[in-house]
Design a protein around this motif. Structure first.
Motif, short mmCIF file in Angstrom:
data_model
loop_
_atom_site.label_atom_id
_atom_site.label_comp_id
_atom_site.label_asym_id
_atom_site.label_seq_id
_atom_site.Cartn_x
_atom_site.Cartn_y
_atom_site.Cartn_z
N ALA A 171 0.75 -1.39 -0.12
CA ALA A 171 -0.18 0.12 0.02
C ALA A 171 0.83 1.24 0.08
N MET A 172 1.82 1.28 0.89
CA MET A 172 3.04 2.47 0.83
C MET A 172 3.54 2.56 -0.76
N GLU A 173 3.90 1.71 -1.38
CA GLU A 173 4.41 1.90 -2.68
C GLU A 173 3.47 2.31 -3.57
N ILE A 174 2.06 1.85 -3.50
CA ILE A 174 0.91 2.53 -4.40
C ILE A 174 0.68 3.74 -4.14
N LEU A 175 0.77 4.22 -2.75
CA LEU A 175 0.42 5.51 -2.37
C LEU A 175 1.50 6.51 -2.77
N LYS A 176 2.91 5.79 -2.96
CA LYS A 176 3.85 6.77 -3.49
C LYS A 176 3.70 7.28 -4.91
N HIS A 177 3.16 6.23 -5.77
CA HIS A 177 2.60 6.65 -7.12
C HIS A 177 1.54 7.44 -7.51
N VAL A 178 0.72 7.36 -6.51
CA VAL A 178 -0.51 8.19 -6.22
C VAL A 178 -0.20 9.58 -5.99
N ALA A 179 0.85 9.64 -5.20
CA ALA A 179 1.06 11.04 -5.09
C ALA A 179 1.68 11.64 -6.01
N ALA A 181 1.24 11.10 -9.23
CA ALA A 181 0.31 11.46 -10.04
C ALA A 181 -0.95 12.42 -9.87
N ASP A 182 -1.00 12.48 -8.40
CA ASP A 182 -2.13 13.17 -7.96
C ASP A 182 -2.27 13.49 -6.54
N PRO A 183 -1.11 14.55 -5.94
CA PRO A 183 -0.89 14.65 -4.56
C PRO A 183 -2.53 14.89 -3.83
N GLU A 184 -3.56 15.69 -4.32
CA GLU A 184 -4.78 15.60 -3.71
C GLU A 184 -5.32 14.24 -3.41
N THR A 185 -5.40 13.40 -4.21
CA THR A 185 -5.94 12.18 -4.04
C THR A 185 -5.14 11.39 -3.13
N ALA A 186 -4.06 11.35 -3.15
CA ALA A 186 -2.77 10.80 -2.24
C ALA A 186 -3.34 10.92 -0.88
N LEU A 187 -3.82 12.41 -0.57
CA LEU A 187 -4.21 12.73 0.75
C LEU A 187 -5.45 12.00 1.26
N VAL A 188 -6.39 11.88 0.23
CA VAL A 188 -7.39 11.19 0.42
C VAL A 188 -7.02 9.43 0.95
N LEU A 189 -6.28 9.13 -0.03
CA LEU A 189 -5.70 7.71 0.30
C LEU A 189 -5.42 7.50 1.72
N LEU A 190 -4.25 8.35 1.81
CA LEU A 190 -3.31 8.48 3.23
C LEU A 190 -4.48 8.05 4.24
N GLU A 191 -5.52 9.34 4.36
CA GLU A 191 -6.61 9.13 5.25
C GLU A 191 -7.36 8.01 5.49
N ARG A 192 -7.58 7.46 4.39
CA ARG A 192 -8.28 6.11 4.36
C ARG A 192 -7.46 4.83 4.96
N LEU A 193 -6.10 5.15 4.83
CA LEU A 193 -5.11 4.10 5.20
C LEU A 193 -4.92 4.09 6.71
N TYR A 205 4.09 5.62 6.52
CA TYR A 205 3.33 6.32 5.14
C TYR A 205 3.71 7.46 4.53
N LEU A 206 4.21 8.20 5.47
CA LEU A 206 4.72 9.28 4.95
C LEU A 206 5.88 9.48 4.36
N ARG A 207 6.84 8.63 4.38
CA ARG A 207 7.80 8.22 3.22
C ARG A 207 7.50 8.36 1.88
N SER A 208 6.12 7.82 1.89
CA SER A 208 5.51 7.92 0.38
C SER A 208 5.32 9.30 -0.17
N LEU A 209 5.00 10.26 0.76
CA LEU A 209 4.70 11.41 0.22
C LEU A 209 5.89 12.36 0.16
#
Length: 278
Positions: A171-179, A181-193, A205-209
């Motif tokens: 999940a951390m690796e995917i969060l990194k790619h989401v960040a 691609a779209d930092p705003e959506t990455a925050l949504v994903l982080l919050e859900r995780l 998880y912050l390392r991904s950002l």
């Protein structure tokens, strides 16, 4: 010429990237040579052969599948993926195909947007596992995060639904790619995780950002320099940083945030003091 790589080196010499039939032959030769190396020399020889030939094989397959970011032969890639599916453990082609599919997903997202990414690519990359496809292929497969925003694929739901304590690195690796691609959506994903009961490594998880604050593109898939062919940049805005602190303050105890403040780029002290609840 080593006997375990004879088939592969011959196929490389005889392959014309524009001829996709040659590429099918090359993939079969790669699979055979890697398996022979494993049988005859064990893991050390397996890794030696993979490191030596993997970049060249990936380059040939990538060339066969693409003619610029707007001209990707998805049917060819899908046929290759169906011939060598992920997560089955009876071939060694995921190391090659996951890398090429990941590149094409990123190219398409940047050049045409998420809806242009074929749905089967997400299923394919989701199916890559460390156990059956190697950690190397698995790391590159996290590029499925670039499909966030696709109107027909609920990427965030699929990641959160699959999360358990063993899959947090995934999940951390995917969060990194989401960040990226779209930092705003990455925050949504982080919050859900962070809200998931299966999350144990909250601050990790912050390392991904943090990567996004230092570079415009991820390190995986390897052997590729996307900045040489794509015009792309990404930033985390001040507003997004503030929202991040709010998410952290709501999800993580203030004392934990203060304790690890100096280990992260983001201002965990402010998250604790402004948004935390003692």
């Amino acid at each position: 010429m080593a006997r375990d790589t004879a088939t592969l080196t011959t196929a490389l010499k005889e392959t014309t990237p524009e001829n996709q039939t040659d590429v099918y032959t090359l993939l079969a030769a790669w699979d055979k040579s890697i398996e022979t190396a494993l049988e005859r020399g064990g893991g050390d020889r397996f890794r030696e052969v993979a490191r030596q030939y993997r970049p060249q094989v990936i380059d040939v397959v990538d060339t066969a599948a693409t003619d610029g970011p707007r001209d990707i032969d998805w049917q060819f890639l899908q046929e290759c993926a169906e011939a060598y599916p992920p997560g089955v453990g009876d071939h060694h082609c995921s190391q090659v195909l996951a890398n090429v599919v990941a590149r094409c997903v990123i190219r398409t997202r940047i050049d045409q947007g998420p809806d242009a990414i074929p749905g089967w690519t997400v299923d394919y990359l989701m199916g890559i596992t460390v156990e059956e496809d190697t950690e190397w292929a698995w790391e590159g497969a996290a590029a499925l995060g670039w499909a966030v925003g696709h109107s027909d694929i609920a990427i965030l739901d699929r990641v959160v639904d699959r999360l358990d304590t063993k899959s947090e690195p995934w999940a951390m690796e995917i969060l990194k790619h989401v960040a990226f691609a779209d930092p705003e959506t990455a925050l949504v994903l982080l919050e859900r995780l962070l809200q998931s009961p299966d999350t144990r490594e909250d601050l990790v998880y912050l390392r991904s950002l943090e990567k996004v604050t230092k570079q415009d593109v991820p390190d995986f898939p390897q052997y590729w320099e996307p900045q040489s062919e794509l015009d792309y940049s990404v930033t985390i805005t001040d507003e997004q940083r503030e929202r991040l602190l709010g998410i952290l303050g709501a999800a993580i105890h203030p004392e934990r945030l203060r304790k690890f403040d100096e280990q992260f780029e983001f201002d965990l002290q402010r998250a604790a003091d402004t948004y935390g609840s003692e």
